[in-house]
Every structure is written in C-alpha cells, then in structure tokens.
Design a protein around this motif. Structure first.
Motif, short mmCIF file in Angstrom:
data_model
loop_
_atom_site.label_atom_id
_atom_site.label_comp_id
_atom_site.label_asym_id
_atom_site.label_seq_id
_atom_site.Cartn_x
_atom_site.Cartn_y
_atom_site.Cartn_z
N VAL A 1 -1.05 -5.73 -0.73
CA VAL A 1 -1.55 -6.69 -1.72
C VAL A 1 -0.66 -7.93 -1.72
CG1 VAL A 1 -2.96 -5.26 -3.23
CG2 VAL A 1 -0.49 -5.22 -3.52
N GLY B 1 3.85 -6.86 -1.25
CA GLY B 1 3.49 -7.95 -2.15
C GLY B 1 4.01 -7.62 -3.54
N GLY C 1 0.58 -10.52 -9.07
CA GLY C 1 -0.14 -9.92 -10.19
C GLY C 1 -0.86 -8.63 -9.80
N SER D 1 -0.08 -11.76 0.36
CA SER D 1 -1.03 -12.83 0.66
C SER D 1 -1.87 -12.43 1.89
CB SER D 1 -0.25 -14.13 0.90
OG SER D 1 -0.34 -14.50 2.23
N PRO D 2 -3.11 -12.91 1.99
CA PRO D 2 -3.97 -12.50 3.13
C PRO D 2 -3.46 -12.98 4.49
CG PRO D 2 -5.23 -13.67 1.45
CD PRO D 2 -3.80 -13.78 1.05
N THR E 1 10.59 -11.70 -1.84
CA THR E 1 11.53 -11.90 -2.95
C THR E 1 11.76 -10.57 -3.64
OG1 THR E 1 10.27 -13.95 -3.21
CG2 THR E 1 11.97 -13.52 -4.85
N LEU F 1 11.32 -7.70 2.19
CA LEU F 1 10.63 -7.57 3.49
C LEU F 1 9.84 -8.84 3.77
CD1 LEU F 1 9.52 -5.68 5.86
CD2 LEU F 1 7.55 -5.30 4.37
N ASP F 2 10.00 -9.37 4.99
CA ASP F 2 9.04 -10.37 5.47
C ASP F 2 8.02 -9.60 6.29
OD1 ASP F 2 7.48 -12.26 6.58
OD2 ASP F 2 9.10 -13.47 7.42
N ALA F 3 6.84 -9.41 5.73
CA ALA F 3 5.84 -8.54 6.37
C ALA F 3 5.19 -9.19 7.59
CB ALA F 3 4.78 -8.14 5.36
N LEU F 4 5.51 -10.45 7.88
CA LEU F 4 5.05 -11.04 9.14
C LEU F 4 5.85 -10.46 10.31
CD1 LEU F 4 4.55 -14.76 8.08
CD2 LEU F 4 2.77 -13.11 8.66
N GLY G 1 -10.49 -4.03 -2.98
CA GLY G 1 -10.18 -4.49 -4.33
C GLY G 1 -11.45 -4.35 -5.17
N PHE G 2 -11.70 -5.34 -6.05
CA PHE G 2 -12.99 -5.25 -6.77
C PHE G 2 -14.07 -6.00 -5.99
CE2 PHE G 2 -16.31 -4.97 -9.69
CZ PHE G 2 -16.01 -3.90 -10.51
P1 NDP Z 1 0.19 -13.41 -5.46
O1 NDP Z 1 0.18 -14.73 -4.81
O2 NDP Z 1 0.53 -13.32 -6.90
O3 NDP Z 1 1.20 -12.46 -4.66
C1 NDP Z 1 1.22 -12.43 -3.27
C2 NDP Z 1 2.48 -11.72 -2.86
O4 NDP Z 1 2.50 -11.68 -1.44
C3 NDP Z 1 3.75 -12.39 -3.32
O5 NDP Z 1 4.54 -11.45 -3.99
C4 NDP Z 1 4.39 -12.82 -2.02
O6 NDP Z 1 5.77 -12.64 -1.89
C5 NDP Z 1 3.83 -11.82 -1.06
N1 NDP Z 1 3.97 -12.29 0.32
C6 NDP Z 1 3.46 -13.41 0.88
N2 NDP Z 1 3.88 -13.52 2.16
C7 NDP Z 1 4.65 -12.44 2.40
C8 NDP Z 1 5.36 -11.99 3.53
N3 NDP Z 1 5.37 -12.70 4.66
N4 NDP Z 1 6.03 -10.83 3.44
C9 NDP Z 1 6.04 -10.13 2.28
N5 NDP Z 1 5.40 -10.50 1.16
C10 NDP Z 1 4.71 -11.65 1.23
O7 NDP Z 1 -1.22 -12.75 -5.17
P2 NDP Z 1 -2.07 -11.75 -6.06
O8 NDP Z 1 -1.23 -10.62 -6.50
O9 NDP Z 1 -2.85 -12.50 -7.05
O10 NDP Z 1 -3.12 -11.23 -4.93
C11 NDP Z 1 -2.70 -10.33 -3.93
C12 NDP Z 1 -3.82 -10.10 -2.93
O11 NDP Z 1 -4.97 -9.61 -3.60
C13 NDP Z 1 -4.28 -11.37 -2.22
O12 NDP Z 1 -4.55 -11.04 -0.89
C14 NDP Z 1 -5.56 -11.74 -2.93
O13 NDP Z 1 -6.43 -12.48 -2.10
C15 NDP Z 1 -6.11 -10.37 -3.23
N6 NDP Z 1 -7.07 -10.32 -4.34
C16 NDP Z 1 -8.17 -9.53 -4.18
C17 NDP Z 1 -9.10 -9.43 -5.18
C18 NDP Z 1 -10.26 -8.50 -5.02
O14 NDP Z 1 -10.93 -8.19 -6.02
N7 NDP Z 1 -10.58 -7.99 -3.84
C19 NDP Z 1 -8.98 -10.21 -6.42
C20 NDP Z 1 -7.72 -10.91 -6.54
C21 NDP Z 1 -6.81 -10.98 -5.51
P3 NDP Z 1 7.00 -13.33 -2.59
O15 NDP Z 1 6.49 -13.77 -3.89
O16 NDP Z 1 7.95 -12.23 -2.65
O17 NDP Z 1 7.45 -14.45 -1.76
#
Ligand code: NDP
Length: 421
Positions: free
Chosen positions: A98, A19, A22, A100-101, A47, A75-78, A160-161
């Motif tokens: 970190v 990921g 942020g 997307s979920p 990206t 990387l496509d982590a899927l 996370g937090f």
């Molecule tokens: P963003 O949406 O800013 O970033 C998510 C990243 O995941 C992006 O860089 C995206 O890639 C990447 N991604 C999505 N799909 C894929 C894939 N198939 N393969 C590789 N990379 C992928 O999210 P945040 O940084 O805000 O949050 C990250 C995680 O943290 C989330 O799961 C969120 O739910 C969790 N979170 C947890 C908190 C906690 O306190 N526990 C609080 C806030 C967030 P790209 O852009 O390169 O396409």
C-alpha cells in the motif's frame, strides 16, 4: 466457510506492509485485529518514523488480538534486493503493498523471487506517464503473469475498494442475471473534512487520475472522453441525490477483459467547489507531472509542489464527518425481463477514525487487502497465480468484509437488504 475449501493447501503467515500512509494505517490496525491468523506484522516505508507512528497507534488502541511481533522498518521498495532481504528477514509470506503505485513492479518482483504472496490496491504507474493505453494492466503487471504461474506465486491485483471490492460486486452481481449489458461503478464521498481544499489520498495520484483522458468501455470497445465531460445524477441510499462524473479508473482495465459485459464505466462524485479549484490548478499547468525550471534555475515538478502545499490526506481524519457510498449498478436481462440492481457499501468517516484512527476513504481501501490476506492465509484465495479480484470466488471475500467492517448491501426489485452468502 467449509474447512474442506482449504484442505491440502499451504497456510501462509506473517505480513509485511509496504507504505506508511493513510491506507497503511488501516491495514496495520486490521492485520493486528487478526494477528491470530496473520501472524507477525512488519511495516516498511522510506520514512521509518511514519511506520513507527503506525506501530505506536496500533499499540495505543490495543488493536493486537494476540501477543506477536509488530515492527517498523526503513525500506526503499524500488530496491528489489533490499525488499527481498526484508521479506526473508521478517519471514513474511504475505506482502501487502500500500505504498505509492510507482513501486508495484519492484515489490511484485521481490515477491516472485521470494515466493511471498503479493497484494496491492492500485495499478502500477510510471511517474513520467499519465493515463496509459488500455488495458493498462497489460503494460505492467500482466507481463509477470507467467512468472507468477511458474513460481506458484499468489498475486492479487487491485484489492482495495475501487479497484477491489467493486470488482467483487461486479462478479457476484452477474449471477443475478442471464445477461448483463451495463456495469456502472459509482463512488460518492459525501463526507466533509472542513478544509478549503484537500484530496482524500495522495494528491499526486489523485490528480493524475483526472488530468489525462477518460477511458471507458462502451459497446465492447475503449472510448475516450475529457474529464468532467459526462455526468449523471443518482438517488443513492443514505447519501441521497448525488452527481458523479465519468472517470477513467483501474478496474475498467481488468473487468473489460474478464467479464462479458459491453458497457463498463466508472463515475466519481465531485462537488462544484472541487471542480472549480481543480480546473484553475489544471488550467494554470500546476497539475503537470513534467518538470519546469524557475527563473532561479530550480527544476520543479508543479504537481509535486501542489502536493507539498496541500493538507496531508492522513491529517484529515480527526475531523472528517459524513459517509461514503460506493457500489455497482448492474443492468441486464433476467427471464426475458429488464432488471437492475445496486450492490454497495456505506462507510462512516467518524467510525473509521474511532476504530483505526483514519478517515473513511483510507478505511474502505485498507480493510479489503487485509480480508484478502486472511483468505490467502487460510488457503481459500491462495491461488498461486496472478489474478484480478473478479477472477476469484468473491463470495467468501464479501462474507469476510461483512464481518470485519465493510458490510455489503443489495438493492433490487425485492428491496434494500444486506448481502451475504
Ligand atoms: P500515501 O501517499 O499516504 O502513502 C504512500 C506511502 O508509500 C508513503 O508512506 C510513502 O513512503 C510510501 N512509498 C512511496 N515510495 C516508496 C518507496 N520507494 N519505498 C517505500 N515506500 C514508499 O498513500 P495512501 O496511503 O493514501 O495510498 C496508498 C495506496 O493505496 C496508493 O497506491 C493508492 O493509490 C491506493 N489507494 C487505493 C484505493 C482503492 O480503493 N483501491 C483508494 C485509496 C488509495 P514515505 O512516506 O515513507 O516516504
């Protein structure tokens, strides 16, 4: 921390961060600040340019503690095979997911097959489902528990937090009581980003939390409510009087299983403006995850369109001011008397920006998985099975967080003071 605590255990090194949002920005900076323990750092996302920007920011801020590798990868982590190949190529023994979920289960699978330790900060989500039946973890991650056991894979879920540190607060908080009747987790962002409307992390994930049912654990059973149906007001340290709303959240799904507490609820602070904008978007159907077809025959998912027009959460960081206050109120009995404590952290958006180039929400989410990775690397948390945070000894975690940017405080009948062990 006594050295005996990790004698005889395997040390793990080299981190693959998946990921590049942020939270990943914070994770990368914090890993760099501790690369004497964590080893080489690799960042992978779909990206690669976003990963490279994080690498550049780590170098610009001089965050690397010692000389070591810091590289960006596409990387496509899927794709489990591609993820396994990258883990092998980078010789990573620690994977901090970190992204997307939606990618949790494929990244977890890659870790199980390579033996790398797995950490994430959110529960797995299926893109087509919102607000799944509790306990949500049982629908996905917990199904791989036995595989983790068999393969001696350390998997720490939701570190996370919130989920994460608040689970640790619940676990250590229990020690102050003979019995606990209520845990109320309160998450207040008293910050100001200066935009008309924005979400602090991925809007798609953020809205999905609020468009379905609100699950809470009450009288030892799951109860359903509507979003914004139930609210409370608390006078909290630093941020003052704040109203929060009962919300469904990841940690309830594990705490309800792992702690013997009949009432566990999650409350998130929202201003009236947020609620008004959210209500309009939701009422119009613009927060739906189900595709619609336009008059031109174009199929679009409304929620993805809303995400595309809102500010990128990472872009909020430079001008964000104010503080967050997140913590657990525990109520119960001690020596036959009623007792209440609040264990919490206050974080500052501007300080986060100055230290790692992120806003406070990303900071609070990104520091804990790095603390957990350090504890795994040192053998303290290298449990070689799948766990949620509250199942671990949370004292070393809280101590380490105190040192690396997220200090814990406790407020009880003896006053308000730092908490450490
Ligand atoms: P963003 O949406 O800013 O970033 C998510 C990243 O995941 C992006 O860089 C995206 O890639 C990447 N991604 C999505 N799909 C894929 C894939 N198939 N393969 C590789 N990379 C992928 O999210 P945040 O940084 O805000 O949050 C990250 C995680 O943290 C989330 O799961 C969120 O739910 C969790 N979170 C947890 C908190 C906690 O306190 N526990 C609080 C806030 C967030 P790209 O852009 O390169 O396409």
């Amino acid at each position: 921390m006594p050295k005996e605590a990790y004698r005889g255990k395997v040390m793990k090194r080299n981190v693959l961060i998946i990921g590049a949002g942020g939270v990943a920005q914070v994770v990368a900076h914090k890993c760099a600040q501790h690369n004497d323990i964590l080893g080489n750092i690799h960042i992978a996302s779909r990206t690669v340019e976003k990963c490279q920007q994080i690498v550049d920011s780590v170098r610009e801020k001089g965050s690397l503690k010692t000389a070591g590798e810091l590289q960006a990868h596409a990387l496509d982590a899927l794709d489990v095979e591609a993820t396994k190949a990258l883990i092998a190529k980078t010789q990573s023994q620690l994977v901090i997911n970190v992204g997307s979920p939606f990618i949790n289960m494929s990244v977890l699978q890659a870790c199980i097959e390579t033996g790398a330790a797995y950490l994430d900060t959110a529960i797995h989500e299926d893109p087509d489902k919102i607000c799944e039946t509790p306990p949500w973890y049982a629908n996905y991650e917990w199904k791989r528990r036995e595989l983790c056991d068999e393969n001696k894979v350390t998997a720490i879920l939701g570190v996370g937090f919130d989920p994460g540190v608040v689970n640790a607060y619940a676990a250590v908080g229990m020690e102050h009581f003979d019995s606990v009747s209520d845990i109320d987790i309160i998450d207040i962002n008293a910050g100001d980003h200066g935009h008309y409307f924005a979400t602090n992390f991925d809007p798609e994930i953020n809205f999905r939390e609020f468009t379905g049912r609100v699950w809470s654990w009450q009288n030892s059973q799951w109860v359903q409510n509507k979003m914004f149906e139930i609210k409370r007001t608390d006078d909290l340290p630093v941020v003052g009087q704040r109203t929060s709303y009962m919300t469904g959240h990841d940690e309830l799904h594990s705490l309800s299983k792992n702690l013997d507490v009949p009432n566990i609820r999650f409350w998130m602070g929202f201003g009236e403006h947020y609620i008004n904008v959210f209500t309009v978007l939701n009422s119009l159907g613009l927060l739906s995850e189900q595709p619609v077809t336009t008059a031109e025959g174009l199929e679009v998912v409304p929620l993805k369109v809303v995400k595309a027009v809102l500010p990128d959460p990472a872009s909020l960081a430079p001008n964000y001011t104010g503080k967050t206050c997140i913590g657990d109120i525990l109520k119960g009995k001690k020596d036959g008397k009623d007792k209440e404590i609040f264990i919490y952290n206050v974080a500052d958006h501007k300080q986060a920006w100055e230290e790692v180039g992120s806003q406070g929400i990303s900071y609070t989410a990104g520091v804990p998985p790095v603390a957990a990775a350090i504890l795994i690397a040192q053998g303290v948390w290298d449990v070689q099975k799948m766990v949620n945070v509250e199942e671990l000894d949370c004292r070393p975690f809280i101590n380490l967080l105190n040192e690396i940017g997220l200090p814990t405080r406790i407020k009880d009948e003896d006053g308000d003071r730092p908490l450490s062990y």
